[in-house]
Design a protein around this motif. Structure first.
Motif, short mmCIF file in Angstrom:
data_model
loop_
_atom_site.label_atom_id
_atom_site.label_comp_id
_atom_site.label_asym_id
_atom_site.label_seq_id
_atom_site.Cartn_x
_atom_site.Cartn_y
_atom_site.Cartn_z
N ILE A 1 0.84 -1.20 0.00
CA ILE A 1 0.00 0.00 0.00
C ILE A 1 0.87 1.25 0.00
O ILE A 1 0.61 2.23 -0.72
N ARG A 2 1.92 1.25 0.82
CA ARG A 2 2.83 2.40 0.84
C ARG A 2 3.49 2.59 -0.53
O ARG A 2 3.70 3.73 -0.98
N GLU A 3 3.81 1.51 -1.19
CA GLU A 3 4.40 1.58 -2.53
C GLU A 3 3.43 2.23 -3.51
O GLU A 3 3.82 3.06 -4.33
N GLU A 4 2.15 1.83 -3.42
CA GLU A 4 1.14 2.41 -4.30
C GLU A 4 1.02 3.91 -4.04
O GLU A 4 0.89 4.70 -4.98
N PHE B 1 -0.42 11.19 2.70
CA PHE B 1 -0.93 9.83 2.61
C PHE B 1 -2.41 9.78 2.99
O PHE B 1 -3.19 9.04 2.39
N PHE B 2 -2.79 10.57 3.98
CA PHE B 2 -4.18 10.56 4.42
C PHE B 2 -5.10 11.07 3.32
O PHE B 2 -6.18 10.52 3.08
N GLU B 3 -4.67 12.12 2.62
CA GLU B 3 -5.48 12.64 1.51
C GLU B 3 -5.63 11.59 0.42
O GLU B 3 -6.73 11.37 -0.10
N ILE B 4 -4.53 10.93 0.06
CA ILE B 4 -4.59 9.91 -0.98
C ILE B 4 -5.52 8.77 -0.58
O ILE B 4 -6.32 8.27 -1.38
N LEU B 5 -5.42 8.35 0.67
CA LEU B 5 -6.24 7.24 1.14
C LEU B 5 -7.72 7.58 1.14
O LEU B 5 -8.56 6.71 0.89
N GLY C 1 -8.95 6.68 -7.80
CA GLY C 1 -8.09 5.72 -8.49
C GLY C 1 -7.44 4.75 -7.54
O GLY C 1 -7.31 3.56 -7.84
N VAL C 2 -7.04 5.24 -6.36
CA VAL C 2 -6.45 4.38 -5.34
C VAL C 2 -7.48 3.40 -4.82
O VAL C 2 -7.22 2.20 -4.67
N HIS C 3 -8.68 3.90 -4.54
CA HIS C 3 -9.74 3.03 -4.03
C HIS C 3 -10.06 1.92 -5.04
O HIS C 3 -10.22 0.76 -4.66
N ALA C 4 -10.14 2.30 -6.33
CA ALA C 4 -10.48 1.32 -7.35
C ALA C 4 -9.43 0.23 -7.45
O ALA C 4 -9.75 -0.96 -7.58
N VAL C 5 -8.15 0.62 -7.37
CA VAL C 5 -7.07 -0.37 -7.47
C VAL C 5 -7.06 -1.29 -6.26
O VAL C 5 -6.92 -2.52 -6.39
N LEU C 6 -7.25 -0.72 -5.06
CA LEU C 6 -7.25 -1.54 -3.85
C LEU C 6 -8.43 -2.52 -3.86
O LEU C 6 -8.28 -3.69 -3.49
N ARG D 1 2.20 -0.35 -8.74
CA ARG D 1 2.31 1.11 -8.84
C ARG D 1 1.49 1.68 -10.00
O ARG D 1 1.93 2.61 -10.68
N LEU D 2 0.32 1.12 -10.26
CA LEU D 2 -0.60 1.68 -11.24
C LEU D 2 -1.25 2.93 -10.66
O LEU D 2 -1.76 2.91 -9.54
N PHE D 3 -1.25 4.01 -11.42
CA PHE D 3 -1.89 5.25 -10.98
C PHE D 3 -3.00 5.60 -11.96
O PHE D 3 -2.74 5.83 -13.14
N ILE D 4 -4.23 5.63 -11.48
CA ILE D 4 -5.38 6.05 -12.28
C ILE D 4 -5.74 7.45 -11.79
O ILE D 4 -6.33 7.62 -10.72
N ASP D 5 -5.38 8.47 -12.57
CA ASP D 5 -5.58 9.85 -12.17
C ASP D 5 -7.00 10.30 -12.50
O ASP D 5 -7.46 10.11 -13.61
N HIS D 6 -7.66 10.91 -11.53
CA HIS D 6 -9.08 11.31 -11.64
C HIS D 6 -9.94 10.06 -11.80
O HIS D 6 -10.70 9.72 -10.91
#
Length: 252
Positions: free
Chosen positions: A5-8, A22-26, A31-36, A77-82
């Protein structure tokens, strides 16, 4: 798990200057939620729990606006922006360190079973609204421009733009000075002529300028040969082409 998770999260700091903590991202990065969510649904899928995997995937789509089939394989480390409107099909495979923007579709072109979605290499970037369709491969480090439609394989390191997608040659510096010179001579102001603006229309215009330049050189050689034989030719001014200028501000 915490290490992954930290790597993501760390990759997002590297690719999104708007990320603050990190709190904002979480809490607010869909995109983070979808990947997790996909990581868990994919585990269920691979262990034969197909219906629970689809339900979890559906809930993730409802919560994030990002639809990822649980059968899809996502690298690290996939990043889905917006992310709104992103669709990733069942047999899609995404390598490590890829970036997808909103509206991207990794879709299929067949109703047949088996491999029917794209495979992305490592470090691929796909711009907003782009569609990559069919069981094609996109090589490592490739770039796909916004709103492009890609139906054929893309080699590593290439840039693709347009509908259908065209591979842009990144090394046009050797021809650039000649193109600018002939365009100035003709009074033609073509937008997108510089190498840092890959565009299919500019690409076509550049090839026309290359053709005109070759004709101009041949005509100059012909005039020189005639003069050497004592035949003098009257030279008139080139017609004005101001009405043919392309305005980069006009819609295309």
């Amino acid at each position: 798990m915490l290490k992954k998770i930290r790597e993501e999260f760390s990759c997002i700091f590297a690719r999104d200057p708007a990320a603050q903590s990190f709190f904002e991202i979480l809490t607010v990065y869909p995109g983070v939620h979808a990947v997790l969510i996909h990581r868990f649904s994919h585990w269920l899928w691979n262990h034969g729990l197909r219906w629970p995997a689809r339900v979890l995937s559906y809930l993730g789509r409802w919560a994030t606006g990002i639809e990822i089939h649980p059968g899809a394989t996502l690298g690290r480390r996939l990043f889905i922006d917006h992310g709104m409107g992103v669709v990733i099909g069942e047999t899609a495979v995404i390598g490590d360190d890829c970036t997808l923007y909103h509206g991207v579709t990794l879709g299929g072109t067949s109703w047949q079973k088996g491999k029917r979605h794209p495979t992305l290499g490592n470090g691929v970037v796909i711009g907003a609204g782009a569609k990559v369709l069919g069981p094609i491969s996109v090589g490592d480090g490739a770039r796909i421009g916004s709103n492009s439609v890609v139906l054929r394989a893309v080699p590593a390191g290439a840039t693709v733009v347009g509908i259908p997608g065209h591979i842009i040659n990144p090394d046009r510096k050797a021809q650039e000075a000649q193109r600018l010179a002939i365009a100035s001579k003709l009074g033609f102001d073509a937008y997108g002529m510089t190498p840092d603006m890959p565009d299919p229309v500019a690409h076509a215009v550049n090839h026309m300028l290359d053709h005109i330049q070759a004709l101009d050189q041949q005509l100059a050689s012909l005039k020189q040969a005639l003069r050497e034989r004592g035949i003098d030719l009257a030279e008139g001014p080139l017609p004005e082409l101001d009405d043919c200028q392309l305005d980069p501000g006009e819609p295309r």
